[in-house]
Design an enzyme around this catalytic site. Sequence first.
Site, PDB file in Angstrom:
ATOM      1  N   ASP A   1      -5.471  35.381  34.629  1.00 41.84           N
ATOM      2  CA  ASP A   1      -4.576  35.233  35.769  1.00 41.84           C
ATOM      3  C   ASP A   1      -4.404  33.739  36.037  1.00 41.84           C
ATOM      4  O   ASP A   1      -5.352  33.054  36.417  1.00 41.84           O
ATOM      5  CB  ASP A   1      -5.192  35.937  36.983  1.00 41.84           C
ATOM      6  N   HIS A   2      -3.177  33.234  35.859  1.00 37.29           N
ATOM      7  CA  HIS A   2      -2.935  31.798  36.004  1.00 37.29           C
ATOM      8  C   HIS A   2      -3.073  31.326  37.447  1.00 37.29           C
ATOM      9  O   HIS A   2      -3.082  30.116  37.714  1.00 37.29           O
ATOM     10  CB  HIS A   2      -1.545  31.445  35.470  1.00 37.29           C
ATOM     11  N   ARG A   3      -3.204  32.270  38.388  1.00 37.85           N
ATOM     12  CA  ARG A   3      -3.411  31.872  39.779  1.00 37.85           C
ATOM     13  C   ARG A   3      -4.835  31.398  40.033  1.00 37.85           C
ATOM     14  O   ARG A   3      -5.077  30.602  40.951  1.00 37.85           O
ATOM     15  CB  ARG A   3      -3.081  33.042  40.718  1.00 37.85           C
TER      16      ARG A   3
ATOM     17  N   CYS B   1      -6.978  30.043  37.622  1.00 37.87           N
ATOM     18  CA  CYS B   1      -7.366  28.869  36.828  1.00 37.87           C
ATOM     19  C   CYS B   1      -6.211  28.472  35.920  1.00 37.87           C
ATOM     20  O   CYS B   1      -5.224  29.203  35.781  1.00 37.87           O
ATOM     21  CB  CYS B   1      -8.626  29.148  36.005  1.00 37.87           C
TER      22      CYS B   1
ATOM     23  N   PRO C   1       0.545  36.711  37.162  1.00 35.78           N
ATOM     24  CA  PRO C   1       1.168  35.805  36.187  1.00 35.78           C
ATOM     25  C   PRO C   1       0.146  35.500  35.097  1.00 35.78           C
ATOM     26  O   PRO C   1      -0.617  34.546  35.183  1.00 35.78           O
ATOM     27  CB  PRO C   1       1.502  34.564  37.025  1.00 35.78           C
TER      28      PRO C   1
END
Length: 411
Positions: free
Chosen positions: A381-383, A385, A206
């Site tokens: 990658d929004h996972r 940070c 994501p």
Amino acid sequence: MSNQVFMLPDLGEGLAEADIAEWHVKVGDVVTIDQIVVEVETAKAAVDVPIPFAGTVIELHGKDGDTLKVGTPLITVSGGGGADDSVDVVVSANHERYREEERAGSGNVLIGYGTSEDAPLRRRRAAPSVRVISPIVRKLASDNSIELATISGSGAGGVITRADVEAGANTGTETETSHATDQRIPIKGLRKVVADKLSTSRREIPDATTWVDVDATELLAARAEINKSLPDSDKISLMALLARLTTAALAQYPELNSSVDTARGEIVRHARIHLGIAAQTPKGLMVPVIRNADTLSTIELAQALRVTTDLARDGKLEPARLTGGTFTLNNYGVFGVDGSTPIINHPEAAILGIGRIIDKPWVVNGELTVRKVTQISLSFDHRVCDGGEAGGFLRLFGDYIENPIRILGRL
């Protein structure tokens, strides 16, 4: 005497297949031990394959452009001519033997794999007048009824690239539009690896992208000042300075030097920075990796970058040096563009992009002036940070570009 069947050997790095790029022998030729018999193209490099025994070639198990699986027949030779063909001896792809011979200094080293940049390359046959490495290029020329002998190669060493053939095809289309046909280009080799990796990235990560314009005037001035005192062999490129500033910013935001272990549900924060450098080569996009980039001095990093990218562009970089990156730096400004939203190099967590540096109006101390400005972007990658950390990293990197001396003086 019995026939001997040489199987396509294990080329390392989990590569399960290779395309036949060019045979150096034909049926009826006599071969000697360690003679290069074929050049194959893997997903990561062009590799010369030596044969481990001598004899007379009686069969080639594939033609230029064919894809062979590791461990399947590559070439069959007789034991010495006039052989009894009733018995075949299969020589397996014992890759441990190749590893041992490489460590012992044997001549049985696959060119393009397992050798260091300091090791002398084995003597190769004189290149033919028409130099084509990729079977895709050969097929593209055939599909468009283009004689390769009429094409001038723009690649390293005069290699004819896909772009050269496409340019020839476009020229032909202008004069013979009635014969125009759609092209079907197989997705294989390096193109397939890139497609699979980027598809995985888009499917699993994501991602989000943030960007900012920065004043690079002082960075260019700092590079000129640093290079004044260095010999030509040690001159520092702009990309090397950007790489150094990248490692400095990552030291303050280590969460971006990470990957996600989906099987265990864990974020892996890497102890060392293995910096990938996106590079366009005659074979396509590659991302050679400079390992432990955070432990190198600015000059050492510049030297490593120069050697690594040169080897990648010449197709001489072994596959092991194209894997294991933890963060990627992408200078898309070389294509004359300002911005991009680059796809993250899976399984990494972020990719930093640099646009072209051009003159733009800029406010300095309340006064309008002209400065050297570039746009930098970060896809992350929004996972691993949130936007605060990503924005903080990008802003810090931008501050280093605008005030490089204060950070470069400590590196």
